[in-house]
Design an enzyme around this catalytic site. Structure first.
Site, PDB file in Angstrom:
ATOM      1  N   ASP A   1       0.846  -1.200   0.000  1.00 54.01           N
ATOM      2  CA  ASP A   1       0.000   0.000   0.000  1.00 54.01           C
ATOM      3  C   ASP A   1       0.880   1.247   0.000  1.00 54.01           C
ATOM      4  OD1 ASP A   1      -2.236   1.607   0.113  1.00 54.01           O
ATOM      5  OD2 ASP A   1      -3.091   0.661   1.883  1.00 54.01           O
TER       6      ASP A   1
ATOM      7  N   HIS B   1      -6.224   4.870   6.735  1.00 52.07           N
ATOM      8  CA  HIS B   1      -5.382   5.912   6.131  1.00 52.07           C
ATOM      9  C   HIS B   1      -5.532   7.147   7.011  1.00 52.07           C
ATOM     10  CE1 HIS B   1      -4.056   3.965   2.360  1.00 52.07           C
ATOM     11  NE2 HIS B   1      -5.044   3.144   2.689  1.00 52.07           N
TER      12      HIS B   1
ATOM     13  N   CYS C   1      -3.899   5.223  -2.069  1.00 43.56           N
ATOM     14  CA  CYS C   1      -4.422   4.368  -3.134  1.00 43.56           C
ATOM     15  C   CYS C   1      -4.461   5.167  -4.432  1.00 43.56           C
ATOM     16  CB  CYS C   1      -5.828   3.890  -2.764  1.00 43.56           C
ATOM     17  SG  CYS C   1      -6.604   2.960  -4.095  1.00 43.56           S
TER      18      CYS C   1
ATOM     19  N   ASN D   1      -1.202   5.152   4.913  1.00 44.14           N
ATOM     20  CA  ASN D   1      -1.755   4.494   6.103  1.00 44.14           C
ATOM     21  C   ASN D   1      -1.142   5.142   7.333  1.00 44.14           C
ATOM     22  OD1 ASN D   1      -1.416   2.119   3.962  1.00 44.14           O
ATOM     23  ND2 ASN D   1      -3.149   1.698   5.293  1.00 44.14           N
TER      24      ASN D   1
HETATM   25  P1  HMG Z   1      -9.712  -5.285 -16.046  1.00 45.58           P
HETATM   26  O1  HMG Z   1      -9.119  -4.397 -17.104  1.00 45.58           O
HETATM   27  O2  HMG Z   1     -11.169  -5.140 -15.769  1.00 45.58           O
HETATM   28  O3  HMG Z   1      -9.388  -6.813 -16.304  1.00 45.58           O
HETATM   29  O4  HMG Z   1      -8.900  -5.041 -14.711  1.00 45.58           O
HETATM   30  P2  HMG Z   1      -9.632  -7.762 -17.514  1.00 45.58           P
HETATM   31  O5  HMG Z   1      -9.912  -9.109 -16.915  1.00 45.58           O
HETATM   32  O6  HMG Z   1     -10.607  -7.175 -18.487  1.00 45.58           O
HETATM   33  O7  HMG Z   1      -8.186  -7.802 -18.209  1.00 45.58           O
HETATM   34  C1  HMG Z   1      -7.638  -6.670 -18.882  1.00 45.58           C
HETATM   35  C2  HMG Z   1      -6.140  -6.847 -19.000  1.00 45.58           C
HETATM   36  O8  HMG Z   1      -5.539  -6.890 -17.686  1.00 45.58           O
HETATM   37  C3  HMG Z   1      -5.729  -8.135 -19.694  1.00 45.58           C
HETATM   38  O9  HMG Z   1      -4.469  -7.896 -20.345  1.00 45.58           O
HETATM   39  C4  HMG Z   1      -5.498  -9.080 -18.534  1.00 45.58           C
HETATM   40  O10 HMG Z   1      -4.623 -10.120 -18.861  1.00 45.58           O
HETATM   41  C5  HMG Z   1      -4.864  -8.143 -17.525  1.00 45.58           C
HETATM   42  P3  HMG Z   1      -4.372  -7.505 -21.903  1.00 45.58           P
HETATM   43  O11 HMG Z   1      -5.024  -8.660 -22.599  1.00 45.58           O
HETATM   44  O12 HMG Z   1      -5.131  -6.209 -22.066  1.00 45.58           O
HETATM   45  O13 HMG Z   1      -2.895  -7.372 -22.121  1.00 45.58           O
HETATM   46  N1  HMG Z   1      -5.042  -8.583 -16.140  1.00 45.58           N
HETATM   47  C6  HMG Z   1      -4.051  -8.752 -15.248  1.00 45.58           C
HETATM   48  N2  HMG Z   1      -2.719  -8.593 -15.358  1.00 45.58           N
HETATM   49  C7  HMG Z   1      -1.983  -8.856 -14.255  1.00 45.58           C
HETATM   50  N3  HMG Z   1      -2.515  -9.297 -13.075  1.00 45.58           N
HETATM   51  C8  HMG Z   1      -3.833  -9.448 -12.945  1.00 45.58           C
HETATM   52  C9  HMG Z   1      -4.659  -9.190 -14.082  1.00 45.58           C
HETATM   53  N4  HMG Z   1      -5.984  -9.247 -14.267  1.00 45.58           N
HETATM   54  C10 HMG Z   1      -6.216  -8.881 -15.538  1.00 45.58           C
HETATM   55  N5  HMG Z   1      -4.354  -9.856 -11.784  1.00 45.58           N
HETATM   56  C11 HMG Z   1      -8.076  -5.511 -12.516  1.00 45.58           C
HETATM   57  C12 HMG Z   1      -9.243  -5.664 -13.489  1.00 45.58           C
HETATM   58  C13 HMG Z   1      -8.564  -5.858 -11.122  1.00 45.58           C
HETATM   59  C14 HMG Z   1      -6.968  -6.447 -12.937  1.00 45.58           C
HETATM   60  C15 HMG Z   1      -7.593  -4.042 -12.589  1.00 45.58           C
HETATM   61  O14 HMG Z   1      -8.673  -3.214 -12.381  1.00 45.58           O
HETATM   62  C16 HMG Z   1      -6.489  -3.727 -11.630  1.00 45.58           C
HETATM   63  O15 HMG Z   1      -5.399  -4.274 -11.691  1.00 45.58           O
HETATM   64  N6  HMG Z   1      -6.761  -2.767 -10.732  1.00 45.58           N
HETATM   65  C17 HMG Z   1      -5.755  -2.331  -9.770  1.00 45.58           C
HETATM   66  C18 HMG Z   1      -6.376  -2.280  -8.445  1.00 45.58           C
HETATM   67  C19 HMG Z   1      -5.342  -1.936  -7.394  1.00 45.58           C
HETATM   68  O16 HMG Z   1      -4.282  -2.529  -7.331  1.00 45.58           O
HETATM   69  N7  HMG Z   1      -5.691  -0.950  -6.554  1.00 45.58           N
HETATM   70  C20 HMG Z   1      -4.864  -0.607  -5.435  1.00 45.58           C
HETATM   71  C21 HMG Z   1      -4.895  -1.698  -4.398  1.00 45.58           C
HETATM   72  S1  HMG Z   1      -6.397  -1.717  -3.450  1.00 45.58           S
HETATM   73  C22 HMG Z   1      -6.098  -0.586  -2.198  1.00 45.58           C
HETATM   74  O17 HMG Z   1      -5.085   0.080  -2.168  1.00 45.58           O
HETATM   75  C23 HMG Z   1      -7.105  -0.513  -1.095  1.00 45.58           C
HETATM   76  C24 HMG Z   1      -6.641  -1.216   0.190  1.00 45.58           C
HETATM   77  O18 HMG Z   1      -5.411  -0.699   0.632  1.00 45.58           O
HETATM   78  C25 HMG Z   1      -7.692  -0.990   1.266  1.00 45.58           C
HETATM   79  C26 HMG Z   1      -8.062   0.491   1.378  1.00 45.58           C
HETATM   80  O19 HMG Z   1      -7.248   1.316   1.809  1.00 45.58           O
HETATM   81  O20 HMG Z   1      -9.184   0.803   0.992  1.00 45.58           O
HETATM   82  C27 HMG Z   1      -6.494  -2.721  -0.004  1.00 45.58           C
HETATM   83 MG    MG Z   2      -5.142   1.089   1.752  1.00 45.24          MG
END
Ligand code: HMG
Ligand code: MG
Length: 318
Positions: free
Chosen positions: A29, A222, A253, A262
């Site tokens: 994070d 956070h 984020c 955080n």
């Molecule tokens: P999408 O575009 O809807 O996925 O993304 P898709 O299934 O349509 O696939 C599109 C492309 O992404 C494809 O590649 C897939 O292969 C690839 P292309 O054919 O275009 O070359 N793909 C992936 N590649 C690597 N790893 C994967 C993966 N999945 C699909 N797992 C997805 C959906 C969830 C992947 C996207 O929206 C994403 O990566 N989002 C990032 C979210 C993120 O990391 N956010 C920050 C973390 S959460 C956070 O910080 C909150 C937390 O701290 C709690 C809080 O504070 O609230 C936890």
């Molecule tokens: Mg977070």
């Protein structure tokens, strides 16, 4: 009859936990939102310094799309380069089966699925609705369990959403129930934008505790509005004893604009030490880890306790 001062005090006296489990989410994070590339070797050294400081739970990286979060593109390389300690548990984020399939060969101890209590944030963060996200998580949970891994769920925006605004306790409970139904083992309530205040945090936690045991509910705060320590204390009053924190207060984020890091691990450990609550963490070594990663990023630690302790050391050395 009106209570006397002493009686009123004892009535309000609450038993807080004697030990607390801290999950340092700094490597994930904390770093995910950094615009400048951070070397894999520096990420690995951060994990090493955290475990040397006594952290026993470290959220290392995330297996998400490198197009969405470029900073986490070296996920497998980081996992491969860590010298593991047998008593440390390493977790990673896996939003879908593709993420889990990439994570499994790197041998995490725990995976995290992350949903949101607000529809708008779900769309921006993981590109799908709340219902779709839970459908995607279900096979992730099943496959993780088949592989002997624990699954933690994060419920983002439980105390407010950057797009929707207010988020109700009912909306939180709705997602908590969905997560429970697909079999996640643990429920983390996340204040993504740091707008939560103690009573509201307790109300959200109460909803999580209706569905998960005390040992499987945690807080992820956070510190954008400076409320995180108060919110952690409010959780301690309820007996909650697991929190996500980030060394040096790193982070934010990428899909919650303006959200800062955080709560700093150093600040939380300082408070818990003062309360006589055991964390197993060596505060001096933790401050060094915070100074190390802040140096890599070219800025001072955000942690108030970290800064104060570094200044005290400098004064003593002068
Ligand atoms: P999408 O575009 O809807 O996925 O993304 P898709 O299934 O349509 O696939 C599109 C492309 O992404 C494809 O590649 C897939 O292969 C690839 P292309 O054919 O275009 O070359 N793909 C992936 N590649 C690597 N790893 C994967 C993966 N999945 C699909 N797992 C997805 C959906 C969830 C992947 C996207 O929206 C994403 O990566 N989002 C990032 C979210 C993120 O990391 N956010 C920050 C973390 S959460 C956070 O910080 C909150 C937390 O701290 C709690 C809080 O504070 O609230 C936890
Ligand atoms: Mg977070």
């Amino acid at each position: 009859m009106e209570a006397t001062g002493a009686a009123a005090l004892s009535e309000t006296f609450v038993m807080i936990p004697s030990s607390v489990k801290i999950v340092d989410v700094g490597p994930r994070d904390g770093l995910q939102n950094e615009k400048q590339p951070v070397d894999t070797a520096h990420k690995v050294e951060l994990v090493h310094r955290l475990q040397a400081a006594g952290l026993r739970e470290i959220e290392v990286t995330s297996f998400v799309s490198p197009k969405w979060v470029p900073q986490m593109a070296d996920n497998a390389a980081v996992m491969a380069a860590i010298s593991r300690q047998p008593d440390v548990r390493y977790s990673v984020l896996t939003p879908n089966l593709k993420g889990l399939e990439a994570a499994l060969p790197t041998h995490p101890d725990e995976v995290v699925v992350f949903g949101a209590a607000s529809e708008a944030f779900s769309q921006r963060n993981i590109n799908c609705s709340i219902a779709e996200s839970v459908e995607r998580f279900a096979p992730v949970v099943a496959m993780a369990h088949e592989n002997g891994l624990k699954v933690r769920a994060a419920v983002s925006c439980a105390l407010g959403c950057p797009y929707q605004g207010e988020v109700s306790a009912d909306e939180v409970e709705h997602v908590v129930k969905l997560m429970k139904a697909i079999g996640v083992d643990h429920c983390g309530i996340a204040d993504t934008i740091g707008t939560g205040t103690p009573k509201r945090v307790q109300a959200a936690m109460e909803r999580a505790l209706k569905h998960f045991p005390l040992a499987e509910v945690s807080g992820h705060f956070h510190d954008t509005y400076g409320q995180a320590l108060a919110n952690i204390y409010a959780c301690l009053e309820m007996g909650i004893h697991q929190f996500d924190t980030s060394v040096a207060g790193l982070g934010g984020c990428p899909y919650a604009k303006g959200a800062t890091g955080n709560v700093a691990t150093e600040d939380v450990v300082f408070m818990l030490n003062g309360l006589g609550i055991d964390t197993g963490i060596d505060l001096d070594a933790l401050v060094d880890a915070g100074a190390f990663i802040s140096g890599v990023l070219g800025r001072a630690p955000v942690s108030r306790a970290g800064k104060a302790l570094l200044a005290k050391r400098e004064k003593a050395a002068a």
